[in-house]
Design an enzyme around this catalytic site. Structure first.
Site, PDB file in Angstrom:
ATOM      1  N   ALA A  65       5.372   5.100  -3.920  1.00 37.70           N
ATOM      2  CA  ALA A  65       3.993   5.391  -4.317  1.00 37.70           C
ATOM      3  C   ALA A  65       3.100   4.914  -3.178  1.00 37.70           C
ATOM      4  O   ALA A  65       3.494   4.054  -2.388  1.00 37.70           O
ATOM      5  CB  ALA A  65       3.659   4.648  -5.602  1.00 37.70           C
ATOM      6  N   GLY A 110       9.022   4.858  -5.624  1.00 31.97           N
ATOM      7  CA  GLY A 110       8.813   6.165  -6.251  1.00 31.97           C
ATOM      8  C   GLY A 110       9.619   7.279  -5.573  1.00 31.97           C
ATOM      9  O   GLY A 110       9.919   8.293  -6.198  1.00 31.97           O
ATOM     10  N   GLU A 113      13.007   7.039  -7.013  1.00 35.07           N
ATOM     11  CA  GLU A 113      12.877   7.519  -8.400  1.00 35.07           C
ATOM     12  C   GLU A 113      12.773   9.042  -8.450  1.00 35.07           C
ATOM     13  O   GLU A 113      13.346   9.692  -9.332  1.00 35.07           O
ATOM     14  CB  GLU A 113      11.650   6.866  -9.053  1.00 35.07           C
ATOM     15  CG  GLU A 113      11.842   5.359  -9.228  1.00 35.07           C
ATOM     16  CD  GLU A 113      10.574   4.645  -9.687  1.00 35.07           C
ATOM     17  OE1 GLU A 113       9.570   4.690  -8.946  1.00 35.07           O
ATOM     18  OE2 GLU A 113      10.584   4.057 -10.774  1.00 35.07           O
ATOM     19  N   GLU A 133       9.971  -2.618  -5.432  1.00 40.01           N
ATOM     20  CA  GLU A 133       8.724  -2.950  -6.148  1.00 40.01           C
ATOM     21  C   GLU A 133       8.523  -4.442  -6.365  1.00 40.01           C
ATOM     22  O   GLU A 133       7.390  -4.936  -6.303  1.00 40.01           O
ATOM     23  CB  GLU A 133       8.680  -2.226  -7.505  1.00 40.01           C
ATOM     24  CG  GLU A 133       8.334  -0.751  -7.426  1.00 40.01           C
ATOM     25  CD  GLU A 133       9.528   0.158  -7.182  1.00 40.01           C
ATOM     26  OE1 GLU A 133      10.626  -0.374  -6.846  1.00 40.01           O
ATOM     27  OE2 GLU A 133       9.393   1.370  -7.323  1.00 40.01           O
TER      28      GLU A 133
HETATM   29  N1  CO8 Z   1       2.333   3.639   0.760  1.00 36.67           N
HETATM   30  C1  CO8 Z   1       1.361   3.810   1.688  1.00 36.67           C
HETATM   31  N2  CO8 Z   1       1.598   3.804   3.013  1.00 36.67           N
HETATM   32  C2  CO8 Z   1       2.880   3.633   3.415  1.00 36.67           C
HETATM   33  C3  CO8 Z   1       3.935   3.449   2.516  1.00 36.67           C
HETATM   34  C4  CO8 Z   1       3.624   3.461   1.117  1.00 36.67           C
HETATM   35  N3  CO8 Z   1       4.562   3.314   0.185  1.00 36.67           N
HETATM   36  N4  CO8 Z   1       5.073   3.281   3.215  1.00 36.67           N
HETATM   37  C5  CO8 Z   1       4.739   3.375   4.515  1.00 36.67           C
HETATM   38  N5  CO8 Z   1       3.411   3.597   4.637  1.00 36.67           N
HETATM   39  C6  CO8 Z   1       2.644   3.746   5.866  1.00 36.67           C
HETATM   40  C7  CO8 Z   1       2.501   2.412   6.591  1.00 36.67           C
HETATM   41  O1  CO8 Z   1       1.430   1.653   6.044  1.00 36.67           O
HETATM   42  C8  CO8 Z   1       2.246   2.876   8.014  1.00 36.67           C
HETATM   43  O2  CO8 Z   1       0.898   3.278   8.094  1.00 36.67           O
HETATM   44  P1  CO8 Z   1       0.043   2.895   9.452  1.00 36.67           P
HETATM   45  O3  CO8 Z   1       0.768   3.637  10.556  1.00 36.67           O
HETATM   46  O4  CO8 Z   1      -1.305   3.448   9.134  1.00 36.67           O
HETATM   47  O5  CO8 Z   1       0.124   1.420   9.599  1.00 36.67           O
HETATM   48  C9  CO8 Z   1       3.093   4.146   8.124  1.00 36.67           C
HETATM   49  O6  CO8 Z   1       3.352   4.581   6.790  1.00 36.67           O
HETATM   50  C10 CO8 Z   1       4.433   3.908   8.806  1.00 36.67           C
HETATM   51  O7  CO8 Z   1       5.071   2.840   8.136  1.00 36.67           O
HETATM   52  P2  CO8 Z   1       5.588   1.512   8.890  1.00 36.67           P
HETATM   53  O8  CO8 Z   1       4.778   1.266  10.109  1.00 36.67           O
HETATM   54  O9  CO8 Z   1       5.647   0.422   7.873  1.00 36.67           O
HETATM   55  O10 CO8 Z   1       7.041   2.005   9.324  1.00 36.67           O
HETATM   56  P3  CO8 Z   1       8.334   1.089   9.540  1.00 36.67           P
HETATM   57  O11 CO8 Z   1       9.348   1.979  10.190  1.00 36.67           O
HETATM   58  O12 CO8 Z   1       7.966  -0.205  10.214  1.00 36.67           O
HETATM   59  O13 CO8 Z   1       8.830   0.720   8.054  1.00 36.67           O
HETATM   60  C11 CO8 Z   1       9.314   1.171   5.741  1.00 36.67           C
HETATM   61  C12 CO8 Z   1       9.229   1.732   7.186  1.00 36.67           C
HETATM   62  C13 CO8 Z   1      10.441   0.141   5.648  1.00 36.67           C
HETATM   63  C14 CO8 Z   1       9.595   2.354   4.832  1.00 36.67           C
HETATM   64  C15 CO8 Z   1       7.974   0.495   5.396  1.00 36.67           C
HETATM   65  O14 CO8 Z   1       6.927   1.427   5.676  1.00 36.67           O
HETATM   66  C16 CO8 Z   1       7.836   0.074   3.973  1.00 36.67           C
HETATM   67  O15 CO8 Z   1       8.374  -0.948   3.578  1.00 36.67           O
HETATM   68  N6  CO8 Z   1       7.079   0.870   3.150  1.00 36.67           N
HETATM   69  C17 CO8 Z   1       6.791   0.523   1.791  1.00 36.67           C
HETATM   70  C18 CO8 Z   1       7.977   0.756   0.917  1.00 36.67           C
HETATM   71  C19 CO8 Z   1       7.671   0.360  -0.508  1.00 36.67           C
HETATM   72  O16 CO8 Z   1       7.402  -0.805  -0.823  1.00 36.67           O
HETATM   73  N7  CO8 Z   1       7.715   1.350  -1.405  1.00 36.67           N
HETATM   74  C20 CO8 Z   1       7.531   1.129  -2.812  1.00 36.67           C
HETATM   75  C21 CO8 Z   1       6.106   1.270  -3.195  1.00 36.67           C
HETATM   76  S1  CO8 Z   1       5.840   0.840  -4.886  1.00 36.67           S
HETATM   77  C22 CO8 Z   1       6.328   2.210  -5.748  1.00 36.67           C
HETATM   78  O17 CO8 Z   1       6.817   3.156  -5.200  1.00 36.67           O
HETATM   79  C23 CO8 Z   1       6.110   2.133  -7.213  1.00 36.67           C
HETATM   80  C24 CO8 Z   1       6.433   3.456  -7.921  1.00 36.67           C
HETATM   81  C25 CO8 Z   1       5.846   3.517  -9.287  1.00 36.67           C
HETATM   82  C26 CO8 Z   1       4.325   3.638  -9.247  1.00 36.67           C
HETATM   83  C27 CO8 Z   1       3.766   3.966 -10.555  1.00 36.67           C
HETATM   84  C28 CO8 Z   1       2.265   4.312 -10.621  1.00 36.67           C
HETATM   85  C29 CO8 Z   1       1.351   3.847  -9.527  1.00 36.67           C
END
Ligand code: CO8
Length: 258
Positions: A65, A110, A113, A133
């Site tokens: 998400a 997500g 999921e 999460e």
């Molecule tokens: N949301 C928003 N932006 C994101 C997300 C995300 N989930 N994942 C990555 N991005 C963005 C980063 O902020 C970054 O943006 P910017 O270049 O502007 O700084 C860009 O994408 C590239 O990401 P990274 O620089 O972090 O890339 P890396 O190669 O260093 O890392 C990862 C890749 C490991 C995938 C890392 O980006 C990461 O950990 N992302 C988050 C993963 C995460 O925690 N996902 C779970 C989110 S919670 C969820 O999904 C709940 C679902 C249910 C929700 C229900 C209703 C709301």
């Protein structure tokens, strides 16, 4: 008609690409609304025999998400978003034609999921799966606590859900989370090959297999409701605000347990 989804039809297959590559195809509200419209209204009208869902670019299927929308969430909005996500993912799971996730990179939160709601998953060699999460102080809100158990069993699901650890494609294959692992350039071909095989079978039988396999898990309905309530609860905690802020500020969270 769609801002964040690219659609094309090839040989009777609808190929849907989630197209927010800069945010690693994170599911923001707009994308979730578009997926809902696609699977509830648009795709059922199309003369297709299957759907492939994938993400734009070589790095991510869907990284979860969209965390940048999290800071405005509260318990009520959290409940609404989780419930709407559940409805959408059930529409995918119950879609009468086979839906294959072509997982071309990170499938986290997500994103994992979403892949799990599809009928099958083909992963590229660089794919990684996880439910991180808890690192943000919330729980999966799009069915992950239920479908991960369905796919890989309770013990391993518990480990992944509690640690937030990511697993690579070979382990996902070994656990039964994905059907096949292929080089990235073969990902769509492999999904198309499977759908072409199914297209030669009796269409009514195909729909009835999907319906019957899904029926095996109907008893889990209460678990999905529990997840929505628990997810909503976690969105009301200060830990959740801290977890989301820490991600956006690129630092480690300092959780207080409240
Ligand atoms: N949301 C928003 N932006 C994101 C997300 C995300 N989930 N994942 C990555 N991005 C963005 C980063 O902020 C970054 O943006 P910017 O270049 O502007 O700084 C860009 O994408 C590239 O990401 P990274 O620089 O972090 O890339 P890396 O190669 O260093 O890392 C990862 C890749 C490991 C995938 C890392 O980006 C990461 O950990 N992302 C988050 C993963 C995460 O925690 N996902 C779970 C989110 S919670 C969820 O999904 C709940 C679902 C249910 C929700 C229900 C209703 C709301």
């Amino acid at each position: 008609m769609y801002n964040n989804l690219l659609l094309r039809e090839e040989n009777g297959i609808l190929i849907v690409t989630i197209n927010r590559e800069k945010a690693l195809n994170a599911l923001n509200t707009q994308t979730m609304l578009e997926l809902k419209q696609l699977f509830e209204e648009d795709a059922p009208q199309r003369a297709i025999h299957g759907v492939i869902l994938t993400g734009a670019g070589p790095k991510a299927f869907v990284a979860g998400a969209d965390i940048s929308e999290f800071l405005t969430l509260d318990v009520e909005k959290g409940r609404e978003m989780a419930q709407r996500g559940h409805d959408t993912f059930f529409a995918i799971e119950r879609f009468p034609k086979p839906v294959i996730a072509a997982v071309n990179g990170f499938a986290l939160g997500g994103g994992c999921e979403l892949a799990m709601a599809c009928h099958m998953r083909i992963a590229s060699e660089n794919a990684r799966f996880g439910q991180p999460e808890v690192s943000l102080g919330i729980i999966p809100g799009y069915g992950g606590t239920q479908r991960l158990i369905q796919h890989i069993g309770k013990g391993k699901a518990m480990e992944l859900l509690l640690t937030g650890d990511m697993i690579a494609a070979p382990e996902a294959l070994q656990l039964g989370l994905v059907n096949h692992v292929v080089p990235q350039e073969s990902l769509l071909d492999k999904a198309q090959e499977i759908l072409a095989k199914i297209a030669a079978k009796g269409p009514v039988a195909v729909t009835k297999v999907i319906e019957s396999v899904n029926a095996y898990f109907q008893f889990d309905a209460f678990g999905f409701d529990t997840e929505v309530t628990a997810f909503a609860h976690t969105t009301g905690t200060s830990d959740f605000k801290e977890g989301a802020s820490a991600f956006l500020e690129k630092r480690s969270p300092a959780f207080q347990g409240k």
